[in-house]
Design a protein around this motif. Structure first.
Motif, PDB file in Angstrom:
ATOM      1  N   ALA A  22      32.061  11.193  14.375  1.00  0.00           N
ATOM      2  CA  ALA A  22      31.725  11.303  12.972  1.00  0.00           C
ATOM      3  C   ALA A  22      30.118  11.724  13.073  1.00  0.00           C
ATOM      4  N   VAL A  23      29.967  12.562  12.219  1.00  0.00           N
ATOM      5  CA  VAL A  23      28.461  13.210  11.792  1.00  0.00           C
ATOM      6  C   VAL A  23      28.029  13.047  10.379  1.00  0.00           C
ATOM      7  N   ALA A  24      26.973  12.484  10.065  1.00  0.00           N
ATOM      8  CA  ALA A  24      26.412  12.240   8.736  1.00  0.00           C
ATOM      9  C   ALA A  24      25.812  13.545   8.261  1.00  0.00           C
ATOM     10  N   VAL A  25      26.188  13.944   7.302  1.00  0.00           N
ATOM     11  CA  VAL A  25      25.695  15.218   6.398  1.00  0.00           C
ATOM     12  C   VAL A  25      24.816  14.480   5.347  1.00  0.00           C
ATOM     13  N   VAL A  26      23.421  14.633   5.138  1.00  0.00           N
ATOM     14  CA  VAL A  26      22.734  13.935   4.212  1.00  0.00           C
ATOM     15  C   VAL A  26      21.728  14.889   3.638  1.00  0.00           C
ATOM     16  N   GLY A  27      21.212  14.703   2.391  1.00  0.00           N
ATOM     17  CA  GLY A  27      19.906  15.464   1.947  1.00  0.00           C
ATOM     18  C   GLY A  27      19.609  15.118   0.546  1.00  0.00           C
ATOM     19  N   THR A  28      18.886  15.618  -0.153  1.00  0.00           N
ATOM     20  CA  THR A  28      18.200  15.242  -1.325  1.00  0.00           C
ATOM     21  C   THR A  28      19.276  15.449  -2.348  1.00  0.00           C
ATOM     22  N   ARG A  29      18.993  14.627  -3.481  1.00  0.00           N
ATOM     23  CA  ARG A  29      19.859  14.752  -4.532  1.00  0.00           C
ATOM     24  C   ARG A  29      19.583  16.005  -5.569  1.00  0.00           C
ATOM     25  N   GLN A  30      18.369  16.498  -5.484  1.00  0.00           N
ATOM     26  CA  GLN A  30      17.980  17.451  -6.062  1.00  0.00           C
ATOM     27  C   GLN A  30      17.842  18.648  -5.288  1.00  0.00           C
ATOM     28  N   ALA A  31      19.024  19.210  -4.564  1.00  0.00           N
ATOM     29  CA  ALA A  31      19.157  20.306  -3.727  1.00  0.00           C
ATOM     30  C   ALA A  31      18.891  21.498  -4.452  1.00  0.00           C
ATOM     31  N   LEU A  43      27.725   9.610  -0.850  1.00  0.00           N
ATOM     32  CA  LEU A  43      28.388   9.738  -2.185  1.00  0.00           C
ATOM     33  C   LEU A  43      27.193  10.012  -3.379  1.00  0.00           C
ATOM     34  N   ALA A  44      25.762  10.407  -2.956  1.00  0.00           N
ATOM     35  CA  ALA A  44      25.068  10.657  -4.047  1.00  0.00           C
ATOM     36  C   ALA A  44      25.174  11.960  -4.666  1.00  0.00           C
ATOM     37  N   ARG A  45      24.510  12.382  -5.646  1.00  0.00           N
ATOM     38  CA  ARG A  45      24.671  13.596  -6.253  1.00  0.00           C
ATOM     39  C   ARG A  45      23.741  14.535  -5.167  1.00  0.00           C
ATOM     40  N   GLY A  46      24.180  15.960  -5.420  1.00  0.00           N
ATOM     41  CA  GLY A  46      23.610  16.877  -4.515  1.00  0.00           C
ATOM     42  C   GLY A  46      24.077  17.007  -3.094  1.00  0.00           C
ATOM     43  N   VAL A  47      23.367  17.224  -2.159  1.00  0.00           N
ATOM     44  CA  VAL A  47      24.003  17.376  -0.663  1.00  0.00           C
ATOM     45  C   VAL A  47      25.146  16.235  -0.463  1.00  0.00           C
ATOM     46  N   ASP A  48      25.162  15.080  -0.653  1.00  0.00           N
ATOM     47  CA  ASP A  48      26.053  14.362  -0.369  1.00  0.00           C
ATOM     48  C   ASP A  48      27.513  14.605  -0.933  1.00  0.00           C
ATOM     49  N   ALA A  62      22.799  15.204  10.395  1.00  0.00           N
ATOM     50  CA  ALA A  62      22.297  16.430   9.967  1.00  0.00           C
ATOM     51  C   ALA A  62      21.672  16.222   8.610  1.00  0.00           C
ATOM     52  N   VAL A  63      20.421  16.745   8.629  1.00  0.00           N
ATOM     53  CA  VAL A  63      19.627  16.758   7.381  1.00  0.00           C
ATOM     54  C   VAL A  63      19.604  18.154   6.782  1.00  0.00           C
ATOM     55  N   ILE A  64      20.057  18.134   5.472  1.00  0.00           N
ATOM     56  CA  ILE A  64      20.018  19.611   4.770  1.00  0.00           C
ATOM     57  C   ILE A  64      18.892  20.005   4.201  1.00  0.00           C
ATOM     58  N   GLU A  65      18.397  19.213   3.342  1.00  0.00           N
ATOM     59  CA  GLU A  65      17.038  19.126   2.536  1.00  0.00           C
ATOM     60  C   GLU A  65      16.644  17.951   2.424  1.00  0.00           C
ATOM     61  N   ALA A  66      15.119  17.829   2.457  1.00  0.00           N
ATOM     62  CA  ALA A  66      14.761  16.250   2.394  1.00  0.00           C
ATOM     63  C   ALA A  66      13.230  16.637   2.079  1.00  0.00           C
ATOM     64  N   SER A  67      12.457  15.988   1.102  1.00  0.00           N
ATOM     65  CA  SER A  67      10.985  15.944   0.874  1.00  0.00           C
ATOM     66  C   SER A  67      10.517  14.599   1.649  1.00  0.00           C
ATOM     67  N   SER A  68       9.018  14.470   1.797  1.00  0.00           N
ATOM     68  CA  SER A  68       8.696  13.385   2.409  1.00  0.00           C
ATOM     69  C   SER A  68       9.117  12.096   2.296  1.00  0.00           C
ATOM     70  N   THR A  69       9.419  11.951   0.848  1.00  0.00           N
ATOM     71  CA  THR A  69       9.714  10.660   0.167  1.00  0.00           C
ATOM     72  C   THR A  69      11.255  10.447   0.091  1.00  0.00           C
TER      73      THR A  69
END
Length: 216
Positions: A64-73, A99-104, A177-184
């Protein structure tokens, strides 16, 4: 013992109640003592002692691979999440996300549309859905993969639940794998956790270009 645990009866009643709520929701309780506890997660030092699972886990989910990133992608970020999840699925990899908004949401949806497996690790109890608009998506994931929670079934989302969710999302996967993510962003936190867990960490080239934290 009675002095140290004055509310033991109340605690037992609460556990019994939560177990019954989980059972009524169709969830299965897996503890770290059970053979079907996820092997990847078992190897990290901060593993949760139990999980509630809707749907089913299978041996292939070890890959398995996690694909994650910001909700405001951005639109580009959403397209990249969709493409990566689709390619992972076609390679026989289970896509894990939160299961979050955006990338998830894009990651889960792409895996399902490619007729593959996906696992949603949620930051609430198994009877709750956050965000609410992803309830139908969660139900579909439970039918074709698994929805996992480390919290008691009635637990509402809180400031502490999503960072703890990130630990499980990292732990259950071979890498993140991180797609988009701010410093916070929580996705940045998960990249750090994956590194601490000794997992692979992949940062999309556009993320490295745009974010100073990803260049370190």
């Amino acid at each position: 013992l009675r002095t140290a645990l004055p509310n033991l009866t109340d605690a037992r009643a609460r556990v019994d109640h939560e177990l019954e709520v989980g059972h009524q929701a169709g969830a299965r309780l897996i503890t770290v003592l059970d053979q079907d506890y996820p092997p990847n997660l078992r190897r990290v030092p901060d593993l949760p002692p139990f999980l509630f699972v809707l749907g089913h886990l299978q041996a292939s989910d070890d890959r398995a691979v996690a694909v994650v990133g910001t909700r405001q992608a951005s639109e580009d970020g959403l397209r990249r999440a969709t493409r990566l999840s689709n390619e992972l699925t076609r390679a026989g990899v289970t896509v894990v996300s939160g299961l979050a908004r955006g990338v998830d949401t894009c990651a889960h949806t792409a895996a399902l549309e490619a007729h593959g497996r996906t696992i949603a690790v949620i930051g609430t109890g198994i009877t709750r859905c956050y965000p609410a608009e992803n309830r139908q998506l969660a139900e579909t994931i439970a039918k074709r993969g698994a929805v996992i929670s480390q919290f008691w079934p009635t637990r509402s989302p809180g400031r502490d639940t999503f960072p703890r969710r990130n630990r499980v999302t990292s732990g259950i996967s071979l890498g993140t794998a991180v797609i988009e993510a701010s410093s916070t962003s929580g996705a940045k936190m998960q990249a750090r956790l994956a590194h601490e867990h000794g997992k692979h960490v992949w940062l999309i080239a556009s993320l490295v270009t745009a974010q100073p934290w990803a260049q370190k």
